[in-house]
Write a protein that holds these residues in place. Structure first.
Motif, mmCIF file in Angstrom:
data_model
loop_
_atom_site.group_PDB
_atom_site.id
_atom_site.type_symbol
_atom_site.label_atom_id
_atom_site.label_comp_id
_atom_site.label_asym_id
_atom_site.label_seq_id
_atom_site.Cartn_x
_atom_site.Cartn_y
_atom_site.Cartn_z
ATOM 1 N N ASN A 14 2.361 9.698 -51.576
ATOM 2 C CA ASN A 14 1.149 8.930 -51.307
ATOM 3 C C ASN A 14 1.443 7.898 -50.220
ATOM 4 O OD1 ASN A 14 2.221 6.541 -52.550
ATOM 5 N ND2 ASN A 14 1.524 7.242 -54.545
ATOM 6 N N GLY A 15 0.419 7.203 -49.783
ATOM 7 C CA GLY A 15 0.586 6.244 -48.697
ATOM 8 C C GLY A 15 1.612 5.172 -48.996
ATOM 9 N N TYR A 16 1.581 4.644 -50.218
ATOM 10 C CA TYR A 16 2.534 3.603 -50.593
ATOM 11 C C TYR A 16 3.966 4.145 -50.548
ATOM 12 C CZ TYR A 16 4.889 -0.001 -53.296
ATOM 13 O OH TYR A 16 5.760 -0.984 -53.707
ATOM 14 N N GLN A 17 4.175 5.359 -51.048
ATOM 15 C CA GLN A 17 5.508 5.949 -51.022
ATOM 16 C C GLN A 17 5.978 6.202 -49.591
ATOM 17 O OE1 GLN A 17 4.319 9.202 -53.538
ATOM 18 N NE2 GLN A 17 5.556 8.455 -55.255
ATOM 19 N N LEU A 18 5.061 6.561 -48.716
ATOM 20 C CA LEU A 18 5.417 6.739 -47.307
ATOM 21 C C LEU A 18 5.854 5.417 -46.688
ATOM 22 C CD1 LEU A 18 2.618 9.252 -46.394
ATOM 23 C CD2 LEU A 18 5.065 9.671 -46.109
ATOM 24 N N MET A 19 5.113 4.337 -46.978
ATOM 25 C CA MET A 19 5.497 3.022 -46.450
ATOM 26 C C MET A 19 6.876 2.631 -46.962
ATOM 27 S SD MET A 19 1.976 0.799 -46.504
ATOM 28 C CE MET A 19 1.216 1.501 -47.958
ATOM 29 N N GLN A 20 7.120 2.828 -48.251
ATOM 30 C CA GLN A 20 8.431 2.508 -48.823
ATOM 31 C C GLN A 20 9.532 3.349 -48.201
ATOM 32 O OE1 GLN A 20 7.680 3.133 -53.076
ATOM 33 N NE2 GLN A 20 8.230 0.993 -53.379
ATOM 34 N N GLY A 21 9.263 4.635 -48.022
ATOM 35 C CA GLY A 21 10.264 5.531 -47.447
ATOM 36 C C GLY A 21 10.659 5.136 -46.036
ATOM 37 N N LEU A 22 9.674 4.744 -45.229
ATOM 38 C CA LEU A 22 9.978 4.313 -43.860
ATOM 39 C C LEU A 22 10.783 3.025 -43.861
ATOM 40 C CD1 LEU A 22 6.594 5.147 -42.110
ATOM 41 C CD2 LEU A 22 8.764 6.400 -41.927
ATOM 42 N N GLU A 23 10.426 2.104 -44.742
ATOM 43 C CA GLU A 23 11.174 0.846 -44.818
ATOM 44 C C GLU A 23 12.611 1.093 -45.271
ATOM 45 O OE1 GLU A 23 11.024 -3.557 -46.925
ATOM 46 O OE2 GLU A 23 9.366 -2.175 -47.239
ATOM 47 N N GLN A 24 12.783 1.932 -46.279
ATOM 48 C CA GLN A 24 14.135 2.215 -46.779
ATOM 49 C C GLN A 24 14.982 2.922 -45.733
ATOM 50 O OE1 GLN A 24 13.245 4.419 -50.327
ATOM 51 N NE2 GLN A 24 12.887 2.584 -51.545
ATOM 52 N N ARG A 25 14.416 3.913 -45.073
ATOM 53 C CA ARG A 25 15.186 4.677 -44.095
ATOM 54 C C ARG A 25 15.549 3.852 -42.865
ATOM 55 N NH1 ARG A 25 12.801 8.039 -47.226
ATOM 56 N NH2 ARG A 25 13.540 10.157 -47.581
ATOM 57 N N SER A 26 14.730 2.855 -42.552
ATOM 58 C CA SER A 26 15.023 2.003 -41.394
ATOM 59 C C SER A 26 15.846 0.787 -41.791
ATOM 60 C CB SER A 26 13.719 1.548 -40.725
ATOM 61 O OG SER A 26 13.026 0.637 -41.553
ATOM 62 N N ASP A 27 16.324 0.758 -43.030
ATOM 63 C CA ASP A 27 17.118 -0.362 -43.522
ATOM 64 C C ASP A 27 16.345 -1.674 -43.406
ATOM 65 O OD1 ASP A 27 19.366 -1.464 -44.745
ATOM 66 O OD2 ASP A 27 20.386 -1.829 -42.841
ATOM 67 N N PRO A 32 5.961 -0.758 -42.246
ATOM 68 C CA PRO A 32 4.586 -0.437 -41.868
ATOM 69 C C PRO A 32 3.594 -0.976 -42.899
ATOM 70 C CG PRO A 32 5.705 1.520 -42.646
ATOM 71 C CD PRO A 32 6.734 0.433 -42.576
ATOM 72 N N SER A 33 2.447 -1.384 -42.416
ATOM 73 C CA SER A 33 1.414 -1.950 -43.286
ATOM 74 C C SER A 33 0.401 -0.874 -43.648
ATOM 75 C CB SER A 33 0.710 -3.093 -42.563
ATOM 76 O OG SER A 33 -0.074 -2.573 -41.497
ATOM 77 N N PRO A 34 -0.351 -1.106 -44.725
ATOM 78 C CA PRO A 34 -1.415 -0.154 -45.075
ATOM 79 C C PRO A 34 -2.413 0.009 -43.927
ATOM 80 C CG PRO A 34 -1.029 -1.667 -46.893
ATOM 81 C CD PRO A 34 -0.212 -2.158 -45.730
ATOM 82 N N GLY A 35 -2.629 -1.062 -43.161
ATOM 83 C CA GLY A 35 -3.570 -1.013 -42.046
ATOM 84 C C GLY A 35 -3.128 -0.106 -40.916
ATOM 85 N N SER A 36 -1.857 0.247 -40.874
ATOM 86 C CA SER A 36 -1.400 1.196 -39.855
ATOM 87 C C SER A 36 -1.156 2.579 -40.451
ATOM 88 C CB SER A 36 -0.129 0.681 -39.164
ATOM 89 O OG SER A 36 0.934 0.568 -40.083
ATOM 90 N N VAL A 37 -0.711 2.641 -41.704
ATOM 91 C CA VAL A 37 -0.366 3.930 -42.304
ATOM 92 C C VAL A 37 -1.603 4.742 -42.684
ATOM 93 C CG1 VAL A 37 0.716 5.018 -44.319
ATOM 94 C CG2 VAL A 37 1.929 3.237 -43.063
ATOM 95 N N TYR A 38 -2.564 4.113 -43.354
ATOM 96 C CA TYR A 38 -3.711 4.903 -43.827
ATOM 97 C C TYR A 38 -4.571 5.465 -42.696
ATOM 98 C CZ TYR A 38 -2.369 3.878 -48.582
ATOM 99 O OH TYR A 38 -1.667 3.816 -49.764
ATOM 100 N N PRO A 39 -4.834 4.710 -41.639
ATOM 101 C CA PRO A 39 -5.550 5.334 -40.514
ATOM 102 C C PRO A 39 -4.748 6.478 -39.872
ATOM 103 C CG PRO A 39 -5.718 2.958 -40.365
ATOM 104 C CD PRO A 39 -4.724 3.265 -41.456
#
Length: 142
Positions: A14-27, A32-39
């Protein structure tokens, strides 16, 4: 591209998991914010590169790559994931500086969330001193 690459590694998310995954992988360097991910997800879905799916027992939408999305990624084979440090960053002072800033931000966030008022005040003094000292470096006043 980052969302597609992440969905190629783990899916569905889901969108939240995608945001978390990007943050974790980039250390922690990329948050990314919901305002950029969901659009972006809506656009990728409109372009047919991903599709929404539901997971048993979970509310909300999760996303997975479509066949078109997999084909698009195959065309990008060899492209470095945006969250990966490039070879040009390794050992380079600017890359090391970015990494250090990411660590500093995480430490500041922890103090802000878990620190006592005294610890927060001390952290503010340290940060203000660091800011002044950095500008002295640029001014040649080291």
């Amino acid at each position: 591209m980052a969302l597609l690459m992440l969905l190629s590694q783990e899916s569905p998310l889901n969108g939240y998991q995608l945001m978390q995954g990007l943050e974790q992988r980039s250390d922690g360097r990329w948050r990314p914010s919901p305002g950029s991910v969901y659009p972006a997800l809506a656009q990728l879905e409109d372009e047919g590169l991903i599709r929404a799916t539901s997971r048993e027992g979970e509310a909300g939408r999760a996303f997975e790559l479509s066949d078109e999305g997999r084909a698009h990624l195959a065309e990008q084979e060899g492209r470095r994931a945006p969250w990966e440090a490039g070879a040009e960053d390794e050992g380079h002072p600017r890359g090391q500086l970015r990494h250090a800033v990411g660590g500093l931000i995480r430490a500041v966030m922890h103090v802000g969330q878990d620190g006592t008022p005294e610890q927060v005040e001390e952290a503010l003094k340290i940060l203000e001193d660091a800011r002044r000292r950095l500008y002295h470096i640029l001014a040649g006043d080291q």
